[in-house]
Design a protein around this motif. Structure first.
Motif, PDB file in Angstrom:
ATOM      1  N   ASP A  46       0.808  -1.221   0.000  1.00 55.60           N
ATOM      2  CA  ASP A  46       0.000   0.000   0.000  1.00 55.60           C
ATOM      3  C   ASP A  46       0.844   1.276   0.000  1.00 55.60           C
ATOM      4  N   GLY A  47       2.177   1.135  -0.111  1.00 59.94           N
ATOM      5  CA  GLY A  47       3.066   2.297  -0.180  1.00 59.94           C
ATOM      6  C   GLY A  47       3.636   2.741   1.157  1.00 59.94           C
ATOM      7  N   THR A  48       3.246   2.061   2.236  1.00 63.25           N
ATOM      8  CA  THR A  48       3.788   2.394   3.551  1.00 63.25           C
ATOM      9  C   THR A  48       4.998   1.519   3.858  1.00 63.25           C
ATOM     10  N   VAL A  49       5.665   1.830   4.952  1.00 61.16           N
ATOM     11  CA  VAL A  49       6.749   0.999   5.477  1.00 61.16           C
ATOM     12  C   VAL A  49       6.307   0.498   6.841  1.00 61.16           C
ATOM     13  N   GLU A  50       6.561  -0.778   7.111  1.00 60.93           N
ATOM     14  CA  GLU A  50       6.204  -1.383   8.386  1.00 60.93           C
ATOM     15  C   GLU A  50       7.470  -1.848   9.086  1.00 60.93           C
ATOM     16  N   ALA A  51       7.533  -1.652  10.394  1.00 64.01           N
ATOM     17  CA  ALA A  51       8.673  -2.120  11.179  1.00 64.01           C
ATOM     18  C   ALA A  51       8.194  -2.697  12.499  1.00 64.01           C
ATOM     19  N   CYS A  52       8.799  -3.797  12.920  1.00 61.33           N
ATOM     20  CA  CYS A  52       8.600  -4.359  14.252  1.00 61.33           C
ATOM     21  C   CYS A  52       9.936  -4.289  14.966  1.00 61.33           C
ATOM     22  N   LEU A  53       9.934  -3.710  16.156  1.00 61.30           N
ATOM     23  CA  LEU A  53      11.170  -3.460  16.900  1.00 61.30           C
ATOM     24  C   LEU A  53      11.069  -4.040  18.293  1.00 61.30           C
ATOM     25  N   ARG A  54      12.183  -4.544  18.802  1.00 65.02           N
ATOM     26  CA  ARG A  54      12.226  -5.027  20.178  1.00 65.02           C
ATOM     27  C   ARG A  54      13.555  -4.628  20.798  1.00 65.02           C
ATOM     28  N   GLY A  55      13.482  -4.161  22.040  1.00 65.23           N
ATOM     29  CA  GLY A  55      14.685  -3.793  22.761  1.00 65.23           C
ATOM     30  C   GLY A  55      14.353  -2.977  23.988  1.00 65.23           C
ATOM     31  N   PRO A  56      15.375  -2.401  24.613  1.00 61.00           N
ATOM     32  CA  PRO A  56      15.147  -1.549  25.775  1.00 61.00           C
ATOM     33  C   PRO A  56      14.288  -0.338  25.400  1.00 61.00           C
ATOM     34  N   GLN A  57      13.448   0.080  26.314  1.00 66.12           N
ATOM     35  CA  GLN A  57      12.487   1.141  26.033  1.00 66.12           C
ATOM     36  C   GLN A  57      13.141   2.407  25.473  1.00 66.12           C
ATOM     37  N   ASP A  58      14.238   2.863  26.045  1.00 66.38           N
ATOM     38  CA  ASP A  58      14.880   4.095  25.569  1.00 66.38           C
ATOM     39  C   ASP A  58      15.292   3.997  24.104  1.00 66.38           C
ATOM     40  N   GLN A  59      15.858   2.851  23.712  1.00 70.41           N
ATOM     41  CA  GLN A  59      16.300   2.677  22.333  1.00 70.41           C
ATOM     42  C   GLN A  59      15.114   2.545  21.381  1.00 70.41           C
ATOM     43  N   VAL A  60      14.087   1.827  21.809  1.00 72.12           N
ATOM     44  CA  VAL A  60      12.874   1.699  20.978  1.00 72.12           C
ATOM     45  C   VAL A  60      12.247   3.071  20.777  1.00 72.12           C
ATOM     46  N   GLU A  61      12.166   3.860  21.845  1.00 69.10           N
ATOM     47  CA  GLU A  61      11.588   5.211  21.744  1.00 69.10           C
ATOM     48  C   GLU A  61      12.433   6.102  20.825  1.00 69.10           C
TER      49      GLU A  61
END
Length: 92
Positions: free
Chosen positions: A38-53
Motif C-alpha cells: 500500500d506504499g507504507t513501510v512497516e517495522a517491528c522493533l524489540r529492545g530496551p524502552q529508551d532505544q525503541v523510543e
C-alpha cells in the motif's frame, strides 16, 4: 519492549528501510522492516524502552528525501520478532 510502526508518506524509494535498519542496528534493536504493497513501510522493533523510543522518534522524519505524513504505533507480539539482530524483510 516491542512495537510495530506503520510509516506513511513518501517512504518508499528513498532509502527508508535501509536507513531504519542502520539506525536500529546502531541502537542494538532486534526486529525487521519492510515495504508494504500500500506504499507504507512497516517495522517491528524489540529492545530496551529508551532505544525503541529513540527509533520511533527517528521514524517520524526518516532519512533525507523521505516525507513522513503519518505514523501508527501499536504493541507488537514478541513472537513476531524471531532471532537476534535487525533485518530488511520481504514486501508484505
Amino acid at each position: 519492549m516491542a512495537i510495530r510502526l506503520i510509516i506513511e508518506g513518501t517512504v518508499q524509494g528513498v532509502g527508508f528501510r535501509h536507513a531504519l535498519a542502520t539506525e536500529a542496528t546502531a541502537l542494538g534493536l532486534d526486529g525487521w522492516v519492510c515495504n508494504r504493497r500500500d506504499g507504507t513501510v512497516e517495522a517491528c522493533l524489540r529492545g530496551p524502552q529508551d532505544q525503541v523510543e529513540a527509533l520511533a522518534a527517528w521514524s517520524r522524519h526518516g532519512p533525507p528525501g523521505a516525507r513522513v505524513t503519518g505514523l501508527t504505533r501499536t504493541v507488537a507480539d514478541d513472537g513476531e520478532i524471531a532471532g537476534n539482530g535487525f533485518h530488511i524483510a520481504a514486501t508484505r
